[in-house]
Design a protein around this motif. Structure first.
Motif, PDB file in Angstrom:
ATOM      1  N   ILE A  61       0.834  -1.209   0.000  1.00 14.45           N
ATOM      2  CA  ILE A  61       0.000   0.000   0.000  1.00 14.45           C
ATOM      3  C   ILE A  61       0.866   1.256   0.000  1.00 14.45           C
ATOM      4  O   ILE A  61       0.425   2.340  -0.404  1.00 14.45           O
ATOM      5  CB  ILE A  61      -0.960  -0.004   1.221  1.00 14.45           C
ATOM      6  CG1 ILE A  61      -2.069   1.042   1.020  1.00 14.45           C
ATOM      7  CG2 ILE A  61      -0.201   0.241   2.521  1.00 14.45           C
ATOM      8  CD1 ILE A  61      -3.162   0.973   2.050  1.00 14.45           C
ATOM      9  N   PHE A  91      -6.389  -1.842  -2.782  1.00 19.31           N
ATOM     10  CA  PHE A  91      -6.458  -1.911  -1.319  1.00 19.31           C
ATOM     11  C   PHE A  91      -7.782  -1.293  -0.851  1.00 19.31           C
ATOM     12  O   PHE A  91      -7.800  -0.252  -0.193  1.00 19.31           O
ATOM     13  CB  PHE A  91      -5.265  -1.184  -0.691  1.00 19.31           C
ATOM     14  CG  PHE A  91      -3.950  -1.842  -0.985  1.00 19.31           C
ATOM     15  CD1 PHE A  91      -3.470  -2.876  -0.180  1.00 19.31           C
ATOM     16  CD2 PHE A  91      -3.194  -1.454  -2.081  1.00 19.31           C
ATOM     17  CE1 PHE A  91      -2.262  -3.494  -0.454  1.00 19.31           C
ATOM     18  CE2 PHE A  91      -1.987  -2.061  -2.367  1.00 19.31           C
ATOM     19  CZ  PHE A  91      -1.517  -3.095  -1.559  1.00 19.31           C
ATOM     20  N   ASN A  93      -9.843  -2.025   1.378  1.00 19.10           N
ATOM     21  CA  ASN A  93     -10.227  -2.126   2.788  1.00 19.10           C
ATOM     22  C   ASN A  93      -9.198  -1.513   3.725  1.00 19.10           C
ATOM     23  O   ASN A  93      -9.262  -1.733   4.935  1.00 19.10           O
ATOM     24  CB  ASN A  93     -10.446  -3.604   3.157  1.00 19.10           C
ATOM     25  CG  ASN A  93     -11.540  -4.249   2.333  1.00 19.10           C
ATOM     26  OD1 ASN A  93     -12.606  -3.673   2.162  1.00 19.10           O
ATOM     27  ND2 ASN A  93     -11.271  -5.429   1.793  1.00 19.10           N
ATOM     28  N   LYS A  94      -8.261  -0.772   3.180  1.00 16.31           N
ATOM     29  CA  LYS A  94      -7.211  -0.185   4.023  1.00 16.31           C
ATOM     30  C   LYS A  94      -7.172   1.335   3.869  1.00 16.31           C
ATOM     31  O   LYS A  94      -6.804   1.839   2.812  1.00 16.31           O
ATOM     32  CB  LYS A  94      -5.833  -0.764   3.654  1.00 16.31           C
ATOM     33  CG  LYS A  94      -5.606  -2.196   4.108  1.00 16.31           C
ATOM     34  CD  LYS A  94      -4.155  -2.602   3.867  1.00 16.31           C
ATOM     35  CE  LYS A  94      -3.870  -4.002   4.390  1.00 16.31           C
ATOM     36  NZ  LYS A  94      -2.448  -4.385   4.185  1.00 16.31           N
ATOM     37  N   GLY A  95      -7.555   2.035   4.919  1.00 13.84           N
ATOM     38  CA  GLY A  95      -7.434   3.490   4.930  1.00 13.84           C
ATOM     39  C   GLY A  95      -8.134   4.206   3.799  1.00 13.84           C
ATOM     40  O   GLY A  95      -7.646   5.233   3.310  1.00 13.84           O
TER      41      GLY A  95
END
Length: 436
Positions: A61, A91, A93-95
């Motif tokens: 990421i 990504f 589901n990340k940030g």
């Protein structure tokens, strides 16, 4: 048959070898890219960034986190869009809320989008996690919500305000807890380098959040009047009488706007306590008992509410709410100081005491000088609030009180030395320094 087996084995090994080589190439490129990024060689990092997003899109990421900064530093709108889209795709589901927030900031900073497009991006961030939005973007999103829905759907404005304020409140509480030990240690001049840096960061962020809180209140105050709230909550009561969140927000808003005199407030508070027998709900019922002249029952109910609560910060809030509902200024001050025993960094308790002093200016002195010295006492409390709780919004109080302290002419005419001690009269009874 053996030849076929050998062929499949060879192909399998070749595939593994190609994959291993690919992974190795990705790692090499990533390290080169990261090296240029770390040394701030942003233009040199671009080719490797392009290669990584094309060939190793899911490697890390950080490709997109670093890429976003590279796009920002080089003012590359095309790259920024590609990085933003790539991060969401690879990504998801990340940030993600922060990714939306940061992209909106880039567009705003470089005047690359319309207000509606930016609002839509911020709305995506808000729906995922308001806590991950920047301070300015929280404020911007709320202003956009107000301008779009204040006449057609005021309840949406209220809900957005509550969501945002709860998020801001959580952040402020977190900074408050972190600041307490650092401020105590700072008073003894024993902070190390890291602690000094954290103290500055927490104080700056807390102050910024406090300004947002004040700004949101100022915007909402124009539409959240008792005349507007009462019809809306009356209309929506039956549909929400079992909704704990709706009841809590409705009661709290009517309380904060001074609508306790309407019968609807009591109806909402009682129902809130039935649906959610919490210390918070209980305290509203105690206030109603007090208003209805049931002093002994109110005191018992307040003790019950207070004993139910275990969180010191929430205990402090209950004490401050009781102080705010007390007509005796000296009793209200005593309760505010009790709140500070549970949360010594509760700036709003100091601001409440300051407001009590300011309201007493005309009755706590026999001449202009003495009356204005009451504002000095108020100013001291407001400055204390700012020191212990940068997010309390003390700045506007300080500015107001400073305008009302004695002038040099007032001090000269009184015949008193600047910097000397003066005891403020009446119920305040507090010694302060005459301004220099």
């Amino acid at each position: 048959m053996k030849k076929i087996t050998y062929l499949f084995t060879a192909l399998f090994l070749l595939t593994i070898g190609v994959k291993a080589q690919g992974n190795q190439d990705c790692t090499i490129k990533y390290n080169l890219f990261k090296g240029n990024y770390t040394t701030k060689k942003y233009e040199q990092a671009k080719p490797d960034l392009d290669w990584l997003m094309t060939n190793c899109a899911t490697l890390s990421i950080n490709i997109y986190k670093y890429g976003a900064k590279i796009a920002d530093k080089t003012k590359d709108a095309t790259l920024a869009k590609r990085v933003y889209d790539g991060r969401l795709a690879n990504f998801p589901n990340k940030g993600v809320a922060k990714a939306h927030n940061d992209y909106a900031t880039f567009l705003i900073k470089n005047n690359l989008s319309t207000d509606d497009e930016i609002f839509n991006i911020l709305e995506k961030a808000y729906k995922i996690s308001p806590k991950d939005m920047g301070v300015k973007n929280i404020f911007r999103y709320f202003k956009g919500t107000v301008s779009r829905f204040k006449d057609t759907n005021p309840q949406k404005v209220f809900d957005t305000y509550d969501d945002v304020m709860e998020s801001v409140g959580e952040k402020l509480d977190d900074y408050n807890k972190k600041l307490g030990p650092l401020l105590a240690k700072d008073s003894t001049a024993t902070l190390d380098k890291k602690e000094k840096r954290n103290l500055k960061i927490y104080s700056t962020n807390s102050k910024a959040l406090g300004q947002v809180e004040g700004g949101l209140d100022a915007i909402l105050s124009e539409i959240a009047t008792c005349e507007r709230l009462i019809p809306i909550y009356t209309r929506d009561y039956d549909a929400n009488k079992d909704n704990e969140v709706w009841l809590k927000r409705a009661v709290s808003r009517m309380y904060n706007k001074g609508c306790q005199g309407d019968p609807l407030f009591e109806k909402l508070a009682v129902r809130y306590s039935e649906v959610s027998p919490s210390p918070d709900a209980c305290s509203f019922v105690a206030g109603i008992l007090e208003k209805n002249g049931k002093t002994a029952e109110a005191a018992a109910k307040r003790k019950e509410c207070f004993d139910l609560e275990t969180d010191p910060i929430k205990k402090a809030r209950l004490k401050l709410r009781e102080a705010q509902g007390t007509s005796s200024k000296s009793r209200a001050r005593a309760l505010a100081y009790e709140a500070l025993k549970y949360n010594p960094n509760m700036g709003k308790a100091y601001l409440f005491i300051a407001s009590l002093y300011a309201k007493s200016a005309n009755s706590c002195g026999s001449d202009v000088f003495e009356k204005k010295m009451t504002y000095v006492a108020a100013l001291n409390k407001a400055m204390k609030a700012q020191r212990v709780d940068p997010g309390s919004g003390a700045g506007r109080y300080i500015k107001n009180y400073k305008r009302n302290v004695p002038s040099k002419k007032d001090i000269f005419q009184k015949g008193i030395a600047p910097g000397s001690s003066f005891r403020v009269k009446c119920w305040i009874g507090e010694s302060v320094r005459v301004p220099n």
